[in-house]
Enzyme design. Structure first.
Site, PDB file in Angstrom:
ATOM      1  N   GLY A  90       0.806  -1.211   0.000  1.00 44.95           N
ATOM      2  CA  GLY A  90       0.000   0.000   0.000  1.00 44.95           C
ATOM      3  C   GLY A  90       0.840   1.261   0.000  1.00 44.95           C
ATOM      4  O   GLY A  90       0.389   2.315  -0.463  1.00 44.95           O
TER       5      GLY A  90
ATOM      6  N   GLU B  17       1.525   1.922  -3.436  1.00 45.61           N
ATOM      7  CA  GLU B  17       0.256   2.313  -4.063  1.00 45.61           C
ATOM      8  C   GLU B  17      -0.101   3.773  -3.752  1.00 45.61           C
ATOM      9  O   GLU B  17      -0.647   4.472  -4.600  1.00 45.61           O
ATOM     10  CB  GLU B  17      -0.855   1.350  -3.611  1.00 45.61           C
ATOM     11  CG  GLU B  17      -0.653  -0.048  -4.214  1.00 45.61           C
ATOM     12  CD  GLU B  17      -1.602  -1.084  -3.648  1.00 45.61           C
ATOM     13  OE1 GLU B  17      -1.599  -1.286  -2.420  1.00 45.61           O
ATOM     14  OE2 GLU B  17      -2.359  -1.702  -4.428  1.00 45.61           O
TER      15      GLU B  17
ATOM     16  N   GLU C 198       2.652  -8.209  -1.513  1.00 47.16           N
ATOM     17  CA  GLU C 198       1.379  -8.799  -1.069  1.00 47.16           C
ATOM     18  C   GLU C 198       1.273 -10.299  -1.292  1.00 47.16           C
ATOM     19  O   GLU C 198       0.688 -11.010  -0.475  1.00 47.16           O
ATOM     20  CB  GLU C 198       0.202  -8.094  -1.757  1.00 47.16           C
ATOM     21  CG  GLU C 198      -0.095  -6.698  -1.200  1.00 47.16           C
ATOM     22  CD  GLU C 198       0.706  -5.600  -1.880  1.00 47.16           C
ATOM     23  OE1 GLU C 198       1.704  -5.908  -2.557  1.00 47.16           O
ATOM     24  OE2 GLU C 198       0.334  -4.427  -1.739  1.00 47.16           O
TER      25      GLU C 198
HETATM   26  N1  CAA Z   1       1.626  -3.695   9.246  1.00 45.87           N
HETATM   27  C1  CAA Z   1       1.758  -3.784  10.580  1.00 45.87           C
HETATM   28  N2  CAA Z   1       2.931  -3.939  11.216  1.00 45.87           N
HETATM   29  C2  CAA Z   1       4.042  -4.000  10.462  1.00 45.87           C
HETATM   30  C3  CAA Z   1       3.985  -3.909   9.061  1.00 45.87           C
HETATM   31  C4  CAA Z   1       2.712  -3.741   8.444  1.00 45.87           C
HETATM   32  N3  CAA Z   1       2.580  -3.635   7.125  1.00 45.87           N
HETATM   33  N4  CAA Z   1       5.240  -4.010   8.574  1.00 45.87           N
HETATM   34  C5  CAA Z   1       6.040  -4.139   9.630  1.00 45.87           C
HETATM   35  N5  CAA Z   1       5.332  -4.138  10.774  1.00 45.87           N
HETATM   36  C6  CAA Z   1       5.854  -4.226  12.155  1.00 45.87           C
HETATM   37  C7  CAA Z   1       6.550  -5.536  12.410  1.00 45.87           C
HETATM   38  O1  CAA Z   1       5.637  -6.519  12.837  1.00 45.87           O
HETATM   39  C8  CAA Z   1       7.540  -5.167  13.484  1.00 45.87           C
HETATM   40  O2  CAA Z   1       6.822  -5.135  14.694  1.00 45.87           O
HETATM   41  P1  CAA Z   1       7.538  -5.556  16.075  1.00 45.87           P
HETATM   42  O3  CAA Z   1       8.676  -4.622  16.228  1.00 45.87           O
HETATM   43  O4  CAA Z   1       6.458  -5.384  17.070  1.00 45.87           O
HETATM   44  O5  CAA Z   1       7.973  -6.972  15.884  1.00 45.87           O
HETATM   45  C9  CAA Z   1       7.915  -3.738  13.143  1.00 45.87           C
HETATM   46  O6  CAA Z   1       6.883  -3.267  12.280  1.00 45.87           O
HETATM   47  C10 CAA Z   1       9.243  -3.609  12.423  1.00 45.87           C
HETATM   48  O7  CAA Z   1       9.236  -4.496  11.301  1.00 45.87           O
HETATM   49  P2  CAA Z   1      10.514  -5.361  10.918  1.00 45.87           P
HETATM   50  O8  CAA Z   1      11.043  -6.046  12.129  1.00 45.87           O
HETATM   51  O9  CAA Z   1      10.124  -6.192   9.770  1.00 45.87           O
HETATM   52  O10 CAA Z   1      11.526  -4.217  10.495  1.00 45.87           O
HETATM   53  P3  CAA Z   1      12.616  -4.232   9.356  1.00 45.87           P
HETATM   54  O11 CAA Z   1      13.305  -2.950   9.456  1.00 45.87           O
HETATM   55  O12 CAA Z   1      13.410  -5.490   9.409  1.00 45.87           O
HETATM   56  O13 CAA Z   1      11.810  -4.267   7.975  1.00 45.87           O
HETATM   57  C11 CAA Z   1      10.092  -3.664   6.426  1.00 45.87           C
HETATM   58  C12 CAA Z   1      10.985  -3.216   7.597  1.00 45.87           C
HETATM   59  C13 CAA Z   1      10.969  -3.978   5.211  1.00 45.87           C
HETATM   60  C14 CAA Z   1       9.157  -2.545   6.105  1.00 45.87           C
HETATM   61  C15 CAA Z   1       9.338  -4.932   6.838  1.00 45.87           C
HETATM   62  O14 CAA Z   1       8.699  -4.707   8.061  1.00 45.87           O
HETATM   63  C16 CAA Z   1       8.267  -5.400   5.886  1.00 45.87           C
HETATM   64  O15 CAA Z   1       8.578  -6.048   4.906  1.00 45.87           O
HETATM   65  N6  CAA Z   1       6.981  -5.109   6.206  1.00 45.87           N
HETATM   66  C17 CAA Z   1       5.832  -5.633   5.537  1.00 45.87           C
HETATM   67  C18 CAA Z   1       5.658  -5.090   4.166  1.00 45.87           C
HETATM   68  C19 CAA Z   1       4.420  -5.655   3.564  1.00 45.87           C
HETATM   69  O16 CAA Z   1       4.211  -6.839   3.470  1.00 45.87           O
HETATM   70  N7  CAA Z   1       3.562  -4.742   3.090  1.00 45.87           N
HETATM   71  C20 CAA Z   1       2.365  -5.106   2.428  1.00 45.87           C
HETATM   72  C21 CAA Z   1       1.253  -5.004   3.375  1.00 45.87           C
HETATM   73  S1  CAA Z   1      -0.231  -5.544   2.657  1.00 45.87           S
HETATM   74  C22 CAA Z   1      -0.780  -4.258   1.739  1.00 45.87           C
HETATM   75  O17 CAA Z   1      -0.199  -3.227   1.691  1.00 45.87           O
HETATM   76  C23 CAA Z   1      -2.045  -4.576   1.037  1.00 45.87           C
HETATM   77  C24 CAA Z   1      -2.587  -3.511   0.195  1.00 45.87           C
HETATM   78  O18 CAA Z   1      -2.292  -3.463  -0.979  1.00 45.87           O
HETATM   79  C25 CAA Z   1      -3.579  -2.605   0.707  1.00 45.87           C
END
Ligand code: CAA
Length: 698
Positions: free
Chosen positions: A109, A112, A132
């Protein structure tokens, strides 16, 4: 420079600088698009659009990421408006140009939102991606409609079906970014003002760069074939196809329908569990507040065999200089040659550049004699699995390793406390259990001994993260978390052969569940001699396996094991000789063989593992059920779409597992199959492993 007070409250604030409204998102830790952020973004952008002192708008974020995507924690909850597609539509619909200043990762997102802006600038270190599919969904806020229209359907589809992020440079060459600049905010401001001077630029939703339809269909066909088992891939293809066939709004509706269907599917729920479980596993329970890992600048690995070599490669791959230690020049050369061979293969396959290969080899130094461990901050022992030998090494290490060095054993089964007791510095000793091939496999079990110092433990976990592993802390017990559970599965697999199944039936049941390899195919790959040696040492027996070893059937390496590999050496086919051995063992044991249905085979393999997982939790060997899942997902090929053994147990319903385990114990007289007390309690209380973890976290 005209500067005004913030006009919206947290987590989205807005200031006006030189006629440009700077909308800042601050929602630590990763600026996920929570309801408050979505609402704040819409309000800030609409206010800026209405403000006559504002000529253009920049959207940016605070901290080390831009926006990491939707807030995944909201997925299971009732939706709160505005939805993300609506919020992005508001951004795109402003009368003034909006430029995204991408200061870090723009994922899902987050990308996006950037696509809803009229132009994009990023810092060189920013990563952009649509991950995703890794969560079992598809981009659900216009990604499948705007990105193909902006950069072409084929590259857009590639980005969303791989889920892997790309660099800013690559994103610029694809046409996602307009500029890459160290000071992305300043560059975005300047661009926004330039754009304000002309007509508002076209929105991505109105772009017409889809490209060639036939090329898209060809690429989609190939991707559909490769990802046949992944419903997210099919959904991405369908949604992108709609970009060719339908107007933007209809395409958005198709994307939304897929998004909601996939989001609510158990598979996505499991994959979200995996995401959070892996991150929770990094939190070490019971560490005194403020515990800091010890600095690690240099490593040593004792033992240049397959395992030791792989561990040394892991350090080198992470840029940490490492000394590989052997007992003789000859063994050392053999070990170094194996490492060099592995890197050469990667170069040949194109997964490693020649330059990177040279750099990594340059970080690995070979030495004969334990004294070479003196300079290391972390020493990993990876010698033969023999207690006497390990104790001797650790005894010597106490005088060689520098004060404060972490002394780790890569044992798979042996008692880490006993090893620690052979030194005068047991606080420095712990287990770092890598999985083979160690340079590839993600899992690292960090075994916490009775006397392991908190900062030594924190160091091992931190080192694991630096090596790009997924570290999970385990207590001391035979086989730790993973192999202890595996032993239950192996015992049942062996027993199923004697009761009536053939290796191919047992393997097929696990393949159908989603494991890429069943236990017998896996044993053939690893070699039957490994288990045989362990059984010889412990006095245990496995009649079928022992008979196969005695017949010289050691697996793929002898072209014969549980299967026959006479063909290409890698594809096993059932072998009548094996069938005869199995039938003979059944007869010797007085067992009347019966046909065992695949569902029963699966239950017999999985439920005793879950049961052992419950015992592991009960005993405090693992801190969380999610840790057990993380072990199985990253070390043993458990299919991610079912979330790991403990999550899967919750999904099946614990009462059913308890009842079946009681049946199995009754039928076999094997008391180890009786359900664990914790499993029974949770089943009776209507509890779950997930609820248990939540309680522990609170
Ligand atoms: N939502 C909620 N919490 C999230 C999050 C998200 N999208 N992404 C990360 N967090 C949280 C993690 O759970 C973690 O929480 P804790 O510290 O409590 O464990 C904290 O944020 C830090 O995350 P990381 O430990 O992963 O930190 P990092 O620095 O190693 O990596 C990152 C950062 C690359 C952004 C990684 O967190 C990541 O890949 N995040 C997810 C990305 C993702 O999958 N996004 C797609 C979401 S779905 C979407 O967006 C659908 C849509 O089209 C509408």
């Amino acid at each position: 420079m005209a500067q005004q007070e913030p006009v919206t409250s947290n987590p989205v604030t807005s200031t006006v600088e030189d006629g440009v409204a700077i909308v800042r998102i601050a929602n630590p830790p990763v600026n996920a698009l929570s309801a408050a952020v979505r609402g704040g973004l819409v309000r800030a952008v609409e206010a800026a659009d209405a403000d006559s002192s504002v000529r253009a708008i920049v959207v940016t974020a605070e901290g080390r990421t831009f926006i990491a995507g939707a807030d995944i924690t909201e997925f299971g909850k009732p939706p709160v408006p505005p939805t993300l597609p609506d919020a992005i539509a508001s951004v795109e619909a402003t009368s003034k140009p909006v430029v995204a200043a991408i200061n870090g990762a723009a994922l899902g997102g987050g990308l996006e939102v950037a696509l809803g802006c009229h132009a994009r600038v990023a810092t060189p270190s920013a990563k952009l991606g649509l991950p995703e599919v890794k969560l079992g969904i598809l981009p659900g806020a216009g990604g499948t409609q705007r990105l193909p229209r902006l950069i072409g359907a084929v590259p857009a589809l590639k980005l969303m079906t791989s889920g892997d992020p790309i660099s800013a440079k690559e994103a610029q060459s694809l046409g996602i970014l307009d500029e890459v600049a160290e000071d992305a905010l300043a560059a975005a401001k300047a661009l926004a003002l330039r754009l304000a001077g002309g007509a508002r630029p076209a929105a991505a939703s109105a772009a017409t760069n889809l490209g060639d339809r036939d090329a898209f269909e060809a690429a989609a066909g190939a991707m559909a074939k490769k990802g046949a088992e992944n419903p997210s891939i099919a959904a991405c293809i369908d949604a992108v196809r709609a970009a060719f066939d339908k107007p933007f709004d209809e395409g958005m509706a198709i994307e939304r329908a897929h998004f909601i269907r996939l989001r609510d599917d158990p598979r996505s729920k499991a994959l979200r569990h995996v995401f959070f479980a892996e991150r929770a596993a990094a939190r070490i329970p019971g560490l005194p507040k403020g515990t800091q890992p010890r600095p690690v600048a240099r490593a040593a690995v004792i033992g240049g065999g397959t395992m030791g070599g792989g561990i040394a490669m892991s350090f080198a791959n992470a840029g940490i200089p490492v000394t590989l230690i052997e007992t003789s020049e000859e063994n050392l050369q053999r070990g170094l040659e194996r490492v060099a061979g592995n890197y050469a293969t990667s170069v040949k396959r194109g997964s490693l550049t020649e330059e990177a290969r040279g750099k990594r080899m340059g970080l690995i130094e070979g030495k004969v004699g334990l004294e070479a461990a003196a300079g290391a901050d972390v020493v990993v022992e990876a010698v033969f699995e023999e207690m006497g030998l390990k104790k001797e090494i650790f005894g010597k290490l106490q005088g060689i390793a520098k004060p404060g060095a972490v002394l780790a054993t890569n044992t798979s089964y042996l008692d880490v406390d006993e090893i620690a007791a052979s030194t005068s510095r047991p606080g420095d000793v712990l287990g770092m259990h890598f999985f083979s091939p160690a340079n590839v496999m993600k899992l690292l079990e960090v075994v916490r001994g009775r006397e392991t110092a908190p900062d030594a433990l924190a160091t091992a976990v931190e080192v694991g993260r630096k090596l790009a592993k997924v570290p999970v802390v385990s207590g001391v017990c035979y086989g730790f978390i993973g192999n202890r559970m595996l032993a239950r599965r192996t015992a049942q697999a062996d027993r199923l052969l004697i009761e009536g199944a053939m290796p191919e039936e047992v393997d097929a049941a696990l393949n159908a569940f989603g494991f890429r390899m069943g236990p017998f195919a896996m044993t053939d790959l690893a070699g039957l001699d490994i288990g045989w040696r362990i059984r010889q040492a412990s006095g245990k027996k496995s009649p079928v396996a022992d008979a196969l070893v005695e017949a010289g059937r050691l697996g793929q390496k002898t072209k014969r094991g549980y299967y026959d590999y006479a063909g290409d050496g890698r594809t096993g086919v059932p072998d009548p000789e094996v069938r005869a051995v199995i039938e003979r063992v059944s007869a010797e044991q007085g067992v009347t063989r019966r046909a065992i249905p695949p569902e029963e085979i699966l239950e017999r393999l999985l439920y005793p593992m879950i049961n052992e997982g419950a015992r592991i939790l009960e005993e405090g060997i693992a801190a969380r059920a999610g840790d057990i899942d993380t072990v199985w997902l990253n070390g043993y090929g458990w299919p991610a779409g079912t979330g790991g053994p403990m999550f899967h147990a919750d999904s099946l319903g614990l009462p059913r597992i308890v009842a079946r385990l009681r049946d199995f114990a009754q039928a076999s007289g094997d008391e180890s199959l009786r359900p664990a007390a914790l499993l029974v309690r949770l089943a009776e209380e209507g509890g779950s492993f997930a609820a248990l973890d939540e309680k522990a976290a609170a």
